[in-house]
Write an enzyme that holds these catalytic residues in place. Structure first.
Site, PDB file in Angstrom:
ATOM      1  N   HIS A  12       0.869  -1.180   0.000  1.00 46.68           N
ATOM      2  CA  HIS A  12       0.000   0.000   0.000  1.00 46.68           C
ATOM      3  C   HIS A  12       0.908   1.232   0.000  1.00 46.68           C
ATOM      4  CE1 HIS A  12      -3.919   1.885   1.770  1.00 46.68           C
ATOM      5  NE2 HIS A  12      -3.258   2.763   1.050  1.00 46.68           N
ATOM      6  N   GLU A  47      -2.528  -1.750  -3.393  1.00 43.30           N
ATOM      7  CA  GLU A  47      -3.749  -1.102  -2.921  1.00 43.30           C
ATOM      8  C   GLU A  47      -3.470   0.366  -2.643  1.00 43.30           C
ATOM      9  OE1 GLU A  47      -4.570  -3.545   0.579  1.00 43.30           O
ATOM     10  OE2 GLU A  47      -3.519  -2.098   1.809  1.00 43.30           O
ATOM     11  N   HIS A  63      -8.429  -6.921   6.547  1.00 45.14           N
ATOM     12  CA  HIS A  63      -8.324  -5.985   7.671  1.00 45.14           C
ATOM     13  C   HIS A  63      -8.604  -6.706   8.977  1.00 45.14           C
ATOM     14  CE1 HIS A  63      -7.393  -2.013   9.018  1.00 45.14           C
ATOM     15  NE2 HIS A  63      -7.277  -1.647   7.769  1.00 45.14           N
TER      16      HIS A  63
HETATM   17  N1  PXP Z   1      -6.891  -4.683   2.928  1.00 40.95           N
HETATM   18  C1  PXP Z   1      -6.797  -3.344   2.834  1.00 40.95           C
HETATM   19  C2  PXP Z   1      -7.557  -2.638   1.781  1.00 40.95           C
HETATM   20  C3  PXP Z   1      -5.959  -2.632   3.728  1.00 40.95           C
HETATM   21  O1  PXP Z   1      -5.861  -1.302   3.617  1.00 40.95           O
HETATM   22  C4  PXP Z   1      -5.219  -3.328   4.688  1.00 40.95           C
HETATM   23  C5  PXP Z   1      -4.297  -2.595   5.600  1.00 40.95           C
HETATM   24  O2  PXP Z   1      -3.243  -2.062   4.871  1.00 40.95           O
HETATM   25  C6  PXP Z   1      -5.350  -4.737   4.744  1.00 40.95           C
HETATM   26  C7  PXP Z   1      -6.213  -5.373   3.852  1.00 40.95           C
HETATM   27  C8  PXP Z   1      -4.616  -5.565   5.722  1.00 40.95           C
HETATM   28  O3  PXP Z   1      -5.061  -5.284   7.019  1.00 40.95           O
HETATM   29  P1  PXP Z   1      -4.251  -5.823   8.276  1.00 40.95           P
HETATM   30  O4  PXP Z   1      -2.918  -5.154   8.254  1.00 40.95           O
HETATM   31  O5  PXP Z   1      -5.101  -5.451   9.443  1.00 40.95           O
HETATM   32  O6  PXP Z   1      -4.124  -7.320   8.099  1.00 40.95           O
END
Ligand code: PXP
Length: 238
Positions: free
Chosen positions: A43, A70, A190
């Site tokens: 990201h 992302e 997430h």
């Molecule tokens: N999906 C998206 C769109 C996210 O922004 C994030 C965090 O960067 C994640 C998944 C992964 O989340 P986590 O770090 O809580 O596993």
């Protein structure tokens, strides 16, 4: 099969804390692949507080699995993704200063903007995914705007899991059915963890991909990266 994409933002955060190149983000990504990850997620944010633009270019030719980028589709982000051509781009609605993504898109209110952005990525042959809540209308508008997949924002599931996991997963099962009916692929991410992932997977076994960063990298402090990735894959029935 539900793929495990490892989000390596936290590895870059650790590296950036000291300057220099320890830990080496590219090496960690390649090792994740060797240890069984099916994909790598990054990201890149405008302030480069974890993943840098240069990391994205460095990773692209070396990765052997699926590369997922992302981010918020600013002109700079769109330009980067079109240059790098990852397997998948995931659009998230977060502002540059936000700590982490904390909501899905309002795909209805942003319909024209998302349609235009998705069109550009679709024409470039990059699979698209739109980060959404479980609201069926948001999923419908993501499909109408031209998304290949939606990624369900799983924080509400994770935070409600300990109290009542059946109730926590119920709206996600319904949302997953809506996505399937509309012909959309389905990702989730997430706050997924070794504690809550298996129950999520068992209830929605047609999930295409989960994208996991924070908990997985934290678990690796105790278990090591190789065993951690194996444990997450076990949660996905593998
Ligand atoms: N999906 C998206 C769109 C996210 O922004 C994030 C965090 O960067 C994640 C998944 C992964 O989340 P986590 O770090 O809580 O596993």
């Amino acid at each position: 099969m539900t793929k495990l994409s490892v989000n390596i933002n936290k590895v870059a955060t650790l590296r950036n804390a000291r300057g220099g190149n320890v830990p080496n983000v590219v090496k960690v990504a390649l090792d994740c692949e060797t240890f069984g990850a099916d994909g790598i997620t990054v990201h890149p944010r405008p302030d480069e507080r974890h993943i840098r633009k240069s990391d994205v270019f460095d990773l692209r030719p070396l990765l052997r699995t699926e590369f997922n980028i992302e981010g918020y589709p600013s002109p700079e982000f769109i330009d980067l993704v079109l240059k790098v051509k990852p397997h998948q781009v995931t659009l998230v609605p977060d502002s540059p200063t936000q700590l982490t993504s904390n909501a899905g898109w309002d795909t209805k209110a942003n319909f024209n903007f998302l349609s235009e952005v998705l069109d550009g990525f679709n024409n470039a042959g990059i699979r698209t995914s739109v980060f959404v809540s479980t609201d069926p209308e948001m999923i419908e508008y993501a499909a109408k705007a031209g998304a290949d997949r939606v990624e369900l924002y799983t924080e509400p599931y994770a935070s409600a899991y300990a109290k009542d996991k059946e109730a926590a997963v119920a709206p996600f099962v319904e949302a997953a059915k809506v996505a399937r009916k509309l012909g959309l692929g389905l990702n989730a991410g997430h706050d997924l963890s070794l504690e809550n992932l298996n129950f999520f997977y068992k209830n929605i076994p047609w999930l295409d991909e989960v994208s996991i960063g924070h908990a997985l990298i934290s678990d690796a402090l105790y278990l090591g990266l190789q065993r951690t990735i194996q444990e997450y894959k076990k949660c996905l029935g593998r």
